[in-house]
Design an enzyme around this catalytic site. Structure first.
Site, PDB file in Angstrom:
ATOM      1  CG  PHE A   1      -2.150   1.135   1.036  1.00  0.00           C
ATOM      2  CD1 PHE A   1      -3.004   1.674   0.370  1.00  0.00           C
ATOM      3  CD2 PHE A   1      -1.303   2.630   1.343  1.00  0.00           C
ATOM      4  CE1 PHE A   1      -3.869   2.191   0.427  1.00  0.00           C
ATOM      5  CE2 PHE A   1      -2.889   3.694   1.783  1.00  0.00           C
ATOM      6  CZ  PHE A   1      -4.101   3.427   1.221  1.00  0.00           C
TER       7      PHE A   1
ATOM      8  CG  ASP B   1       5.492   3.757   1.286  1.00  0.00           C
ATOM      9  OD1 ASP B   1       5.527   4.336   2.837  1.00  0.00           O
ATOM     10  OD2 ASP B   1       4.091   4.085   1.182  1.00  0.00           O
TER      11      ASP B   1
ATOM     12  CE  LYS C   1       0.056   5.458   7.796  1.00  0.00           C
ATOM     13  NZ  LYS C   1      -1.336   5.417   7.918  1.00  0.00           N
TER      14      LYS C   1
ATOM     15  CB  THR D   1       1.212  25.926  -1.304  1.00  0.00           C
ATOM     16  OG1 THR D   1       0.062  25.816  -3.023  1.00  0.00           O
ATOM     17  CG2 THR D   1       0.399  26.893  -1.150  1.00  0.00           C
TER      18      THR D   1
HETATM   19  C1  PLP Z   1       2.683   2.598   3.741  1.00  0.00           C
HETATM   20  C2  PLP Z   1       1.933   3.847   3.114  1.00  0.00           C
HETATM   21  N1  PLP Z   1       2.311   4.614   2.520  1.00  0.00           N
HETATM   22  C3  PLP Z   1       1.348   5.228   2.369  1.00  0.00           C
HETATM   23  C4  PLP Z   1       0.623   5.620   2.913  1.00  0.00           C
HETATM   24  C5  PLP Z   1      -0.362   7.079   2.545  1.00  0.00           C
HETATM   25  O1  PLP Z   1      -0.053   7.644   3.006  1.00  0.00           O
HETATM   26  P1  PLP Z   1      -1.320   9.034   3.501  1.00  0.00           P
HETATM   27  O2  PLP Z   1      -3.320   8.270   3.722  1.00  0.00           O
HETATM   28  O3  PLP Z   1      -0.970   9.487   4.529  1.00  0.00           O
HETATM   29  O4  PLP Z   1      -1.224   9.849   2.310  1.00  0.00           O
HETATM   30  C6  PLP Z   1       0.277   4.646   3.776  1.00  0.00           C
HETATM   31  C7  PLP Z   1      -1.443   4.991   4.651  1.00  0.00           C
HETATM   32  O5  PLP Z   1      -1.327   4.444   5.230  1.00  0.00           O
HETATM   33  C8  PLP Z   1       1.026   3.552   3.825  1.00  0.00           C
HETATM   34  O6  PLP Z   1       0.458   2.749   4.887  1.00  0.00           O
END
Ligand code: PLP
Length: 428
Positions: A160, A254, A282, A305
């Protein structure tokens, strides 16, 4: 308006854009430490933590002190366009916040993007595209802007990465996320769940990199969190890194969900390599990414921005002070281990309710046949948590969660499991 008060409030909420996904109305002023209080005054241990994003619990005294001292006043009052007009001390503020957890300042620059993980991921991907374009076209002649190369990012089934168009294209945890959206049809491999799959995934990635020269980046989570807390070995990630280096394709790690959460700043620090780009958000409060010097972009190529959020950067500085003073990486690693040991004991007694316990620091999950049933029983016993994947419950306590909290949590969970076992036999 017709209907019961509950129905009226649901309908009003939807009209206000507050979605059906709302699970709880929170009383923030009464929530304290690891405990969240709902608007009816009921207290829960918060193991969900605003989707794994609250690092040091609610209303931490050090954060309140900073508010009382007025430390953040200028940035509470006005949000700056940090890309074009930062304050004089902006570099110092970055050094004192995200700079303190730079995995290796000799290797990485930092780029702040904004408030959420999706945008951080999106810009990390753009950075990979720009690197490839620059290598291929060997020029920065912007009269060539009609060039829209058919580049792609390879991601992994189960991963994700967010919900903006690019990050969503790489997201492969649940089909529902993409429904109705013309996401890019980018390449994919499988997030491996064991040694055999690790070998076949590496082979598959290699084949794809050989056959598809449009792949501009490979993106992967160190733990596939939303997809069900899937763990792969450091050996797998090291080999993936070697592979992407061989093809001059940046490996984007990520760490949006894992940042600060695995008993150390970065989950990837147990690997024996330095990936090209590392994305955070986060618990770091501000979103962005670390990048090696060769991926530096030109002015305005990665831009918006705000280019960050000075208030959140200042808050991160205080959060890191709290973590350092309380030795919270060390304690979250130890207490995380105690939670997983306790879960394993419960799992030995009730293998039909809890199985496949896994965790690293405070990124913890287990499988359960009816996640919604167990979650309800956990809520009845004062624990607020959430699911991941299709059959797992994930636990993401804040870093101040301590040994005593762990004992209380396991006692409450045991009751919830006993209830689920009873409910399950009624339904079976
Ligand atoms: C591994 C990972 N990447 C990206 C995201 C996307 O983050 P956001 O929901 O703050 O846009 C999440 C969200 O849960 C995530 O767990």
């Amino acid at each position: 308006m017709r209907g019961s008060p509950v129905m009226r409030s649901v309908l009003t909420s939807i009209k206000q854009g507050i979605g059906l996904e709302t699970r709880m109305r929170v009383d923030l002023s009464r929530s304290l430490g690891i405990n969240i209080v709902d608007s009816n005054g009921k207290k829960y241990m918060d193991m969900y933590n605003n989707i794994a994003s609250l690092p040091v619990g609610y209303n931490h005294p050090r954060m309140l002190e900073a508010i009382r001292n007025g430390d953040w006043n200028q940035h509470l009052l006005q949000r700056q366009s940090l890309g074009v007009m930062p304050t004089d001390d902006w570099d110092k503020q970055i050094d004192n916040s995200i700079g303190r957890i730079n995995p290796n300042p000799a290797t990485y620059d930092v780029k702040l993007t904004g408030g959420c993980g999706s945008v951080a991921v999106e810009n990390a991907m753009k950075t990979a595209f720009l690197y490839k374009a620059r290598n291929e076209y060997c020029r920065t002649d912007y009269s060539l802007t009609n060039i829209a190369p058919p580049y792609s990012i390879l991601s992994f089934k189960g991963g994700f990465h967010g919900r903006t168009l690019g990050s969503l294209s790489a997201t492969r945890s649940k089909p529902a996320h993409k429904w109705g959206i013309p996401a890019f049809g980018w390449p994919m491999s499988i997030y491996p769940t064991n040694k055999t799959e690790e070998t076949s995934t590496l082979k598959d990635v290699e084949n794809q990199l050989v056959n598809d020269t449009n792949i501009a980046g490979v993106i992967i989570e160190p733990i596939a969190a939303e997809g069900g807390d899937i763990h792969a070995s450091p050996d797998f990630f090291n080999k993936l890194n070697t592979l992407s280096t061989r093809f001059n394709v940046p490996l984007i790690v990520d760490e949006v969900q894992t940042s600060l959460g695995t008993g150390k700043p970065w989950a990837h620090s147990t690997w024996n390599c330095e990936p090209d780009i590392i994305v955070f958000s986060k618990k770091t409060q501000v979103g962005g990414y670390f990048l090696k010097e060769r991926y530096r972009t030109k002015e305005y190529e990665i831009f918006n921005t705000y280019c960050g959020d000075a208030l959140r950067v200042l808050q991160l500085g205080t959060i890191l002070d709290i973590i350092d003073e309380g030795n919270l990486f060390e304690s979250s690693s130890r207490v995380g281990g105690n939670i997983t040991s306790g879960l394993n004991i419960i799992s030995n007694i009730f293998p039909n309710i809890i199985s496949n316990v896994r965790g690293e620091g405070f990124i913890i999950a287990f499988d359960t046949p009816s996640p919604q049933l167990l979650l309800k029983n956990m809520e009845d016993n004062g624990i607020f948590a959430s699911t991941c994947g299709n059959t797992s419950i994930r636990l993401r306590p804040s870093l101040i969660f301590n040994d005593n909290d762990c004992e209380i949590f396991l006692d409450k969970l045991e009751l919830a499991v006993i209830n689920s076992n009873r409910d399950k036999s009624i339904y079976d």
